[in-house]
Design a protein around this motif. Sequence first.
Motif, PDB file in Angstrom:
ATOM      1  N   ASP A 485       0.796  -1.227   0.000  1.00 12.09           N
ATOM      2  CA  ASP A 485       0.000   0.000   0.000  1.00 12.09           C
ATOM      3  C   ASP A 485       0.829   1.277   0.000  1.00 12.09           C
ATOM      4  OD1 ASP A 485      -2.136  -1.690   0.064  1.00 12.09           O
ATOM      5  OD2 ASP A 485      -2.933  -1.018   1.996  1.00 12.09           O
ATOM      6  N   PRO A 490      -1.937   0.153  -7.875  1.00  8.21           N
ATOM      7  CA  PRO A 490      -3.201   0.888  -7.942  1.00  8.21           C
ATOM      8  C   PRO A 490      -4.283   0.431  -6.982  1.00  8.21           C
ATOM      9  CG  PRO A 490      -2.957  -0.539  -9.855  1.00  8.21           C
ATOM     10  CD  PRO A 490      -1.641  -0.555  -9.134  1.00  8.21           C
ATOM     11  N   TYR A 491      -4.322  -0.848  -6.636  1.00  6.80           N
ATOM     12  CA  TYR A 491      -5.416  -1.338  -5.802  1.00  6.80           C
ATOM     13  C   TYR A 491      -4.874  -1.790  -4.454  1.00  6.80           C
ATOM     14  CZ  TYR A 491      -7.699  -1.286 -10.314  1.00  6.80           C
ATOM     15  OH  TYR A 491      -8.181  -0.894 -11.524  1.00  6.80           O
ATOM     16  N   LYS A 492      -5.412  -1.230  -3.384  1.00  9.60           N
ATOM     17  CA  LYS A 492      -4.916  -1.504  -2.033  1.00  9.60           C
ATOM     18  C   LYS A 492      -5.727  -2.654  -1.431  1.00  9.60           C
ATOM     19  CE  LYS A 492      -2.582   2.287  -2.866  1.00  9.60           C
ATOM     20  NZ  LYS A 492      -1.257   2.248  -3.476  1.00  9.60           N
ATOM     21  N   GLN A 493      -5.281  -3.856  -1.710  1.00 12.14           N
ATOM     22  CA  GLN A 493      -5.948  -5.061  -1.241  1.00 12.14           C
ATOM     23  C   GLN A 493      -4.915  -6.002  -0.617  1.00 12.14           C
ATOM     24  OE1 GLN A 493      -9.468  -5.738  -1.596  1.00 12.14           O
ATOM     25  NE2 GLN A 493      -9.436  -3.560  -2.055  1.00 12.14           N
TER      26      GLN A 493
END
Length: 515
Positions: A485, A490-493
């Motif tokens: 993160d 691009p995606y905070k998973q």
Amino acid sequence: MLEANLKQQLGTYLQNIVNPIEITVSTNSSAKSQELLELAREITELKSDKITLTVDENASGRAPQMAIAPKGEAARVRFAGIPMGHEFTSLVLALLQAGGHPSKAAQDTIEQIKSLDAELNFEVYISLSCHNCPDVVQAVNLMAVLNPKITATMIDGALFQDEVNNRNIMAVPSVYLNGELFGQGRMTLAEIVNKVDTGAAKKQAAALAEKAPYDMLVVGGGPAGAAAAIYAARKGIRTGVVAERFGGQVADTMAIENFISMKATDGPKLVAGLEQHVLDYDVDLMKTQKAVRLEKKEFIEVELENGAILKSKSVVLATGARWREMNVPGEQEYRGKGVAYCPHCDGPLFKGKKTAVIGGGNSGIEAAIDLAGIVEHVTVLEFSDTLRADDVLVKKAKSLPNVTIIKNAMTTEVMGDGQRVIGLKYTDRLTDESHLVDVAGIFVQIGLVPNSEFLKDTLQLTNRGEIVINAHGETSIPGVFAAGDVTTTPYKQIIISMGSGATAALGAFDYLIRN
């Protein structure tokens, strides 16, 4: 009191009690006192050869309260309230540890606790729905079991409202030490012990400074950092992990339903699995240590807050992110006094009161839905002209009679009376009119900020503070990689962070073999 399956599991756990223990229940005329007494009787019946029960009726102190002690000793561990829900594990561990079953805490931490030479009386105010509270309760309970100068009391804020109001407690866990506020929020055993042991930082800095250089040093202990450490260790290279708090944000996440291969789990359980997996390998795990500087010299140097400097041939930065703050007047002043960031933890403290949620994304709308079942009313303030939450969540929130959603609302100030929150101000972005909303609690749910401040002017960051990386996890400094993160991923998973950590570790290993 206990369901059949739970009673069977508890009976199995209690077989690990080695030495006799005594439970003392303090009661009054309340129904909760009878519930606690019934629980104590059921526990006693499960292991009657090792557990005895004493009842103190019409107690002059806190009631209902359960005290647990080795037989013949004064009680040092107490539960003021009924330790069910998330605190049931705390109760089980207290019974086992008082009965001589060894703790899984690190041996050096155990010795540090035993050596503390001060009278320490911990009081931990909790809510039974708080998933951060058990870690703190279990930590101070263990300290009390190990050191006769330490006592620990869990206090259910919902049952002892007068104490909560008198001490102006509006966030849990709230820890008091010898009558003074010691800390709020999740704290690990090591953090608590180091805080009361005034010489700990100096001793730790000296020990850390003596460590030989690593082949790969991972900074951060969340999913990205854990994955990077495992992939590095599997390559047979000298691997270290330095983390302020192992688990990161995941430790504060309650329900996880999108982690592939697991239909459902929770953050603390996933973090425990991550840590055990890391420790299955030859990884030097250094917890409760914060990085404050990174510099490339002969080795890449990472300076810690306590002054120690760790050296490594390669580094993977996986410091994650934290909840974004509103940055408006009053927010810091009333943090923990009505301004909160965890609706699961602190929601029950606002039962029957008016609250606000800042943010209309999934986190904000989920928080509003959760709070609606507890509080009098929830006002959701969203800066944009549209809600970013999933449609199913928006429909659910709009169907609730005590939820109001206001869009185009820019929060401008947190209002208080000097002791606690009494309201907030917002500006309508369409009309520029200012409005006041009377609330007792404000739950901030507006996204994340990367933990990269210590890297400013060191390597390339975006204007949002994210570390710029390429497809291999490389940063602008050769030998320094990043994942999770804190980066431009691009995606905070969780699952993406794990993959990012593996990529960065493999990229760093490739760098090592080529250099």
